[in-house]
Scaffold this motif. Structure first.
Motif, mmCIF file in Angstrom:
data_model
loop_
_atom_site.group_PDB
_atom_site.id
_atom_site.type_symbol
_atom_site.label_atom_id
_atom_site.label_comp_id
_atom_site.label_asym_id
_atom_site.label_seq_id
_atom_site.Cartn_x
_atom_site.Cartn_y
_atom_site.Cartn_z
ATOM 1 N N PHE A 68 0.631 -1.052 0.054
ATOM 2 C CA PHE A 68 -0.074 0.028 0.026
ATOM 3 C C PHE A 68 0.847 1.340 -0.077
ATOM 4 O O PHE A 68 0.484 2.205 -0.760
ATOM 5 N N VAL A 69 1.885 1.327 0.830
ATOM 6 C CA VAL A 69 2.620 2.225 0.829
ATOM 7 C C VAL A 69 3.696 2.587 -0.235
ATOM 8 O O VAL A 69 3.691 3.935 -0.928
ATOM 9 N N LYS A 70 4.074 1.521 -0.976
ATOM 10 C CA LYS A 70 5.211 1.553 -1.951
ATOM 11 C C LYS A 70 4.253 2.043 -3.418
ATOM 12 O O LYS A 70 5.081 2.637 -4.128
ATOM 13 N N GLU A 71 3.237 1.539 -3.512
ATOM 14 C CA GLU A 71 2.647 1.513 -4.787
ATOM 15 C C GLU A 71 1.537 2.569 -4.816
ATOM 16 O O GLU A 71 1.626 3.726 -5.458
ATOM 17 N N ASP A 72 0.368 2.243 -3.975
ATOM 18 C CA ASP A 72 -0.673 3.368 -3.800
ATOM 19 C C ASP A 72 -0.125 4.937 -3.535
ATOM 20 O O ASP A 72 -0.545 5.775 -3.914
ATOM 21 N N ARG A 74 2.459 6.038 -3.546
ATOM 22 C CA ARG A 74 3.592 6.816 -4.680
ATOM 23 C C ARG A 74 2.819 7.212 -5.606
ATOM 24 O O ARG A 74 3.098 8.484 -6.009
ATOM 25 N N LYS A 75 1.848 6.665 -6.135
ATOM 26 C CA LYS A 75 1.010 7.195 -7.174
ATOM 27 C C LYS A 75 0.248 8.628 -6.820
ATOM 28 O O LYS A 75 0.257 9.680 -7.350
ATOM 29 N N PHE A 76 -0.065 8.706 -5.551
ATOM 30 C CA PHE A 76 -0.668 9.796 -4.863
ATOM 31 C C PHE A 76 0.351 10.880 -4.860
ATOM 32 O O PHE A 76 -0.149 12.136 -5.199
ATOM 33 N N LYS A 77 1.691 10.427 -4.472
ATOM 34 C CA LYS A 77 2.734 11.641 -4.426
ATOM 35 C C LYS A 77 3.056 12.227 -5.635
ATOM 36 O O LYS A 77 3.258 13.277 -5.790
ATOM 37 N N ASP A 78 3.158 11.207 -6.621
ATOM 38 C CA ASP A 78 3.245 11.870 -8.016
ATOM 39 C C ASP A 78 2.341 12.741 -8.542
ATOM 40 O O ASP A 78 2.555 13.768 -9.117
ATOM 41 N N ALA A 79 1.013 12.415 -8.463
ATOM 42 C CA ALA A 79 0.045 13.394 -8.786
ATOM 43 C C ALA A 79 -0.199 14.260 -8.007
ATOM 44 O O ALA A 79 -0.391 15.628 -8.448
ATOM 45 N N LYS A 80 0.198 14.647 -6.556
ATOM 46 C CA LYS A 80 0.312 15.950 -5.858
ATOM 47 C C LYS A 80 1.543 16.731 -6.422
ATOM 48 O O LYS A 80 1.464 17.734 -6.510
ATOM 49 N N ALA A 126 -6.035 18.714 -11.545
ATOM 50 C CA ALA A 126 -6.564 18.711 -10.499
ATOM 51 C C ALA A 126 -7.602 17.797 -10.186
ATOM 52 O O ALA A 126 -7.902 16.966 -9.073
ATOM 53 N N LEU A 127 -8.329 17.432 -11.314
ATOM 54 C CA LEU A 127 -9.471 16.208 -11.204
ATOM 55 C C LEU A 127 -8.629 15.067 -10.871
ATOM 56 O O LEU A 127 -8.864 13.996 -10.327
ATOM 57 N N ASP A 128 -7.391 14.595 -11.583
ATOM 58 C CA ASP A 128 -6.646 13.615 -11.495
ATOM 59 C C ASP A 128 -6.309 13.405 -10.091
ATOM 60 O O ASP A 128 -6.125 12.344 -9.294
ATOM 61 N N TYR A 129 -5.603 14.556 -9.449
ATOM 62 C CA TYR A 129 -5.342 14.556 -8.203
ATOM 63 C C TYR A 129 -6.398 14.551 -7.027
ATOM 64 O O TYR A 129 -6.054 13.495 -5.990
ATOM 65 N N ILE A 133 -6.668 11.240 -4.583
ATOM 66 C CA ILE A 133 -7.082 11.305 -2.941
ATOM 67 C C ILE A 133 -8.313 10.449 -2.630
ATOM 68 O O ILE A 133 -8.242 9.852 -1.460
ATOM 69 N N ASN A 134 -9.010 10.306 -3.461
ATOM 70 C CA ASN A 134 -10.389 9.753 -3.197
ATOM 71 C C ASN A 134 -10.065 8.090 -3.173
ATOM 72 O O ASN A 134 -10.452 7.419 -2.171
ATOM 73 N N VAL A 135 -9.285 7.744 -4.194
ATOM 74 C CA VAL A 135 -8.844 6.247 -4.244
ATOM 75 C C VAL A 135 -7.984 5.834 -2.994
ATOM 76 O O VAL A 135 -8.103 4.878 -2.436
ATOM 77 N N LEU A 136 -7.025 6.747 -2.822
ATOM 78 C CA LEU A 136 -6.345 6.387 -1.502
ATOM 79 C C LEU A 136 -6.978 6.400 -0.279
ATOM 80 O O LEU A 136 -6.817 5.273 0.532
ATOM 81 N N GLN A 137 -8.129 7.276 -0.020
ATOM 82 C CA GLN A 137 -8.720 7.201 1.159
ATOM 83 C C GLN A 137 -9.622 5.925 1.388
ATOM 84 O O GLN A 137 -9.531 5.470 2.432
#
Length: 746
Positions: A68-72, A74-80, A126-129, A133-137
């Protein structure tokens, strides 16, 4: 947490290993050993459950959350990062658009286009970000709860396993607690007893030395006796080191037919006497120190000093007993085969024949194990036994042999099939009996009683079983013994012989020997005692070369008693049964009679107080005589005419039996009621071999008495001659027949 848990499991394993080691060290305490072993097994199971728990934790928490930390995440951090970058670009576009002047139409249009494109990109990023956020939560909730639920189920399984394990262990722990209460009470009682003994010892008078040191020639570890002794220097000055007494005080021991000492326990033993059979021991009263004695060998002497007179006497007696035991039970282990033949030895070593060694090692093992039942231990059934009880004629494993030694030599005499030397007559005795024969006697009622033989490894069960079998004789079928009282049994046996005309008056010595000696003329063996032992040795070898004596293993050719007389009485008194079987050379019947309680020295009042050993002589069997001697027969017990076994063997010309009796300490000076001793009988009969044996034994005895060599077997020549006769009597009995043939010629 996982790493720490694994380290805990490793430390716990070391702890369990320590408990197991402690259980092994407590092997003599059954309660401690059993309890520690059982607890270590339970703790090992708990360690296994812990290992499973940490493995499950590894999979349920660490693996899933790391994914969860390494994949999901990481995608969130890239989008941010992209969102922040586009936000900054939009801010720059707004600033630039606001700064453009009105009169510069071209710059106005360029700034407007850049702002429009930046806003469009911003909305998309902004929509992708927001989506990330919603997927990660959403995923954070499911992954964490899923991992924790799996983790808790792992703990649930762990504690269920531990509960089940200790539920099974609970009753045992409860019983052990009750035993501990009793142990505490016993320990308190033992403490009080020890305190009382301590108080008694403190009040004891130590002004006199009451030290007592025992010796044991049948010790399981082979050490007959051991302890500290002072040793005088062996150099030319023969001095005691007064300044440093620790330099002369050594730890001595008698073991493996040797006298050895050590400076320190970790040092290798130093051999003082290599073979006790070649030495003697004597008191030393002509030295300045007290309690001294000397061990003398052919090459050197060793002066020793004990701490007290009692200890000195104990050491001297231990050395003397070891010398006698070594001579009696152990043959030469390094007998030379390259002795040159002389004209007087003739056919003894002629052709391809060479002197035979005493049977020992693998040859004895192979011959004895070929007997039915001997391939496994007689008492527990363990295969490939390497020990034997020589008076019972059975083979034993090493554990059972140790138990047999503890019974005492009057019940069982233990000897190694691979380490000890075997005399030929003793080896033949082992081959005549065997485990199957003896178990039919000593285990006759084992099935009826429902008793099971102990299995290998059950030490306590073995001890109880062997004691019941051989000491108490619980499994012997005593119903097969005689219902007749001894006197009635003897009368019945005597009456049966009278009816068959078998009881006649025994001839005197002159009638038994006949006139063969006189017809032969001059006695060629009458020589002066001053001729020396070597002259007798030459005569012996000359006699052996021409093979002069009667066949000691074959029945005499003279008149035999009708054995059918004995068959009329199938249930004799044990003494009569032994008496009868000794004449008929039936060793199994003899063993059965002894098991029923027969006296090995029983004397028959209706036949001139003849003994079973005398009957064995009359029967002509060397092996039967050996069996009776091994079971305590008195070699010097006489009959009503004053004739002992040696007399009868001499009269009958049984050379092998004469040799056996002399080796077993027969008194050749004893005379019968007519004043004849064995030597005079042999001289009158002109039996060269027996005359030589008797004279050689007499000269050896006189030499040892004159030189003070008590307890020693004699010189090498003496031993060689007797060994030659023993070998021939047992292995080549057909050669011992010239005396009878020559008598027939005359």
């Amino acid at each position: 947490m996982i790493d720490t848990g694994k380290a805990f499991c490793v430390a716990n394993k070391q702890f369990v290993n320590g408990i197991r080691d402690l259980a092994q060290y407590s092997s003599r305490d059954a309660v401690v050993e059993t309890s520690l072993t059982k607890f270590s097994e339970s703790l090992q199971e708990m360690i296994n459950f812990h290992t499973i728990l940490f493995d499950q934790t590894q999979r349920s928490i660490k693996a899933q959350l790391q994914t969860f930390v390494k994949e999901d995440l990481r995608k969130f951090k890239d989008a941010k990062k992209q969102f922040e970058k586009v936000s900054e670009e939009k801010e720059n576009a707004l600033v630039k658009n606001a700064q453009v002047q009105r009169n510069k139409q071209h710059e106005v249009e360029e700034a407007t286009n850049i702002l429009t494109a930046t806003r469009k990109c911003f909305r998309h990023i902004a929509l992708d970000y927001v989506l990330q956020i919603n997927v990660l939560q959403s995923k954070r909730r499911s992954e964490i709860l899923k991992s924790m639920l799996s983790f808790m189920y792992a703990h649930l399984a762990f504690f269920h396993q531990g509960y089940d394990l200790f539920s099974e262990l609970g009753p045992y722990m409860k019983d052990l607690g009750a035993q501990l209460d009793r142990l505490v009470v016993d320990a308190a009682k033992e403490k009080r007893d020890m305190e009382q003994k301590h108080s008694t010892i403190q009040q004891k008078d130590f002004s006199t030395d009451d030290t007592k040191l025992e010796y044991n020639v049948d010790a399981a570890n082979g050490i007959v006796m051991e302890g500290y002794l002072f040793k005088r220097a062996s150099n030319a000055f023969k001095t005691w080191n007064r300044r440093k007494p620790d330099h002369i005080r050594r730890w001595f021991s008698i073991q493996n037919n040797q006298l050895v000492y050590q400076k320190k326990f970790k040092d290798n033993p130093t051999v003082v006497v290599e073979d006790l059979r070649l030495c003697t021991v004597k008191h030393c009263e002509d030295v300045e120190r007290r309690f001294c004695f000397e061990v003398v060998s052919p090459t050197k002497s060793c002066m020793l000093q004990a701490d007290s007179e009692k200890l000195r006497q104990a050491w001297i007696k231990a050395v003397q007993t070891s010398i006698a035991t070594a001579y009696r039970e152990k043959g030469d282990e390094a007998e030379k085969l390259d002795k040159k033949s002389s004209p007087s030895t003739g056919s003894l070593e002629s052709g391809n024949e060479s002197k035979e060694k005493l049977l020992k090692g693998e040859s004895a093992l192979q011959r004895v194990q070929c007997i039915p039942g001997n391939a496994s231990c007689c008492d527990c059934g363990l295969p490939d036994p390497r020990w034997a009880s020589i008076n019972l004629g059975i083979t034993l494993c090493i554990e059972c042999s140790g138990i047999h030694r503890s019974l005492g030599v009057h019940f069982s005499k233990v000897r190694s099939l691979t380490l000890d030397s075997w005399e030929p007559e003793l080896l033949k005795l082992m081959c005549e009996l065997g485990n199957d024969v003896m178990n039919r006697v000593y285990e006759a009622k084992i099935e009826k009683m429902g008793v099971k033989k102990p299995q290998p490894g059950q030490r306590q069960e073995k001890e109880a079983y062997i004691k019941a079998k051989y000491v108490e004789r619980k499994f012997v079928d005593k119903d097969s013994a005689s219902s007749l009282p001894p006197e009635e049994g003897k009368k019945a046996l005597c009456h049966g012989r009278e009816e068959k005309g078998l009881i006649t008056s025994k001839p005197g010595l002159e009638d038994q020997v006949g006139t063969s000696g006189k017809s032969l003329g001059v006695d060629p063996f009458v020589k002066s005692n001053d001729s020396g032992i070597q002259q007798c040795a030459d005569e012996a070898r000359e006699g052996l070369s021409s093979v002069v004596s009667a066949n000691s293993l074959y029945e005499p050719e003279g008149e035999r008693r009708d054995s059918s007389v004995f068959l009329e009485f199938k249930h004799l008194h044990p003494g009569l049964q032994l008496y009868r079987a000794s004449y008929e050379k039936k060793l199994p019947d003899m063993a059965e009679a002894l098991a029923h309680g027969a006296d090995v020295n029983w004397a028959n009042p209706d036949e001139n107080r003849s003994t079973p050993l005398i009957q064995a002589v009359l029967g002509g069997s060397l092996v039967t005589c050996e069996f009776l001697l091994q079971n305590g027969a008195n070699v010097n017990q006489k009959d009503a005419k004053g004739q002992g076994p040696l007399h009868h063997a001499t009269v009958l010309g049984h050379t092998g039996q004469v040799c056996l009796f002399l080796k077993r300490g027969a008194n050749q000076h004893a005379s019968d009621e007519e004043g004849n001793d064995p030597l005079s009988i042999a001289v009158e009969a002109a039996n060269a071999d027996i005359v030589t044996l008797l004279r050689l034994a007499r000269m050896n005895e006189e030499m040892r008495e004159s030189e003070g060599l008590y307890g020693q077997p004699g010189d090498e020549t003496y031993q060689d001659i007797f060994r030659d006769f023993s070998q021939m009597a047992s292995n080549n009995p057909e050669k011992l027949n010239r005396f009878q043939q020559d008598s027939q010629k005359f």
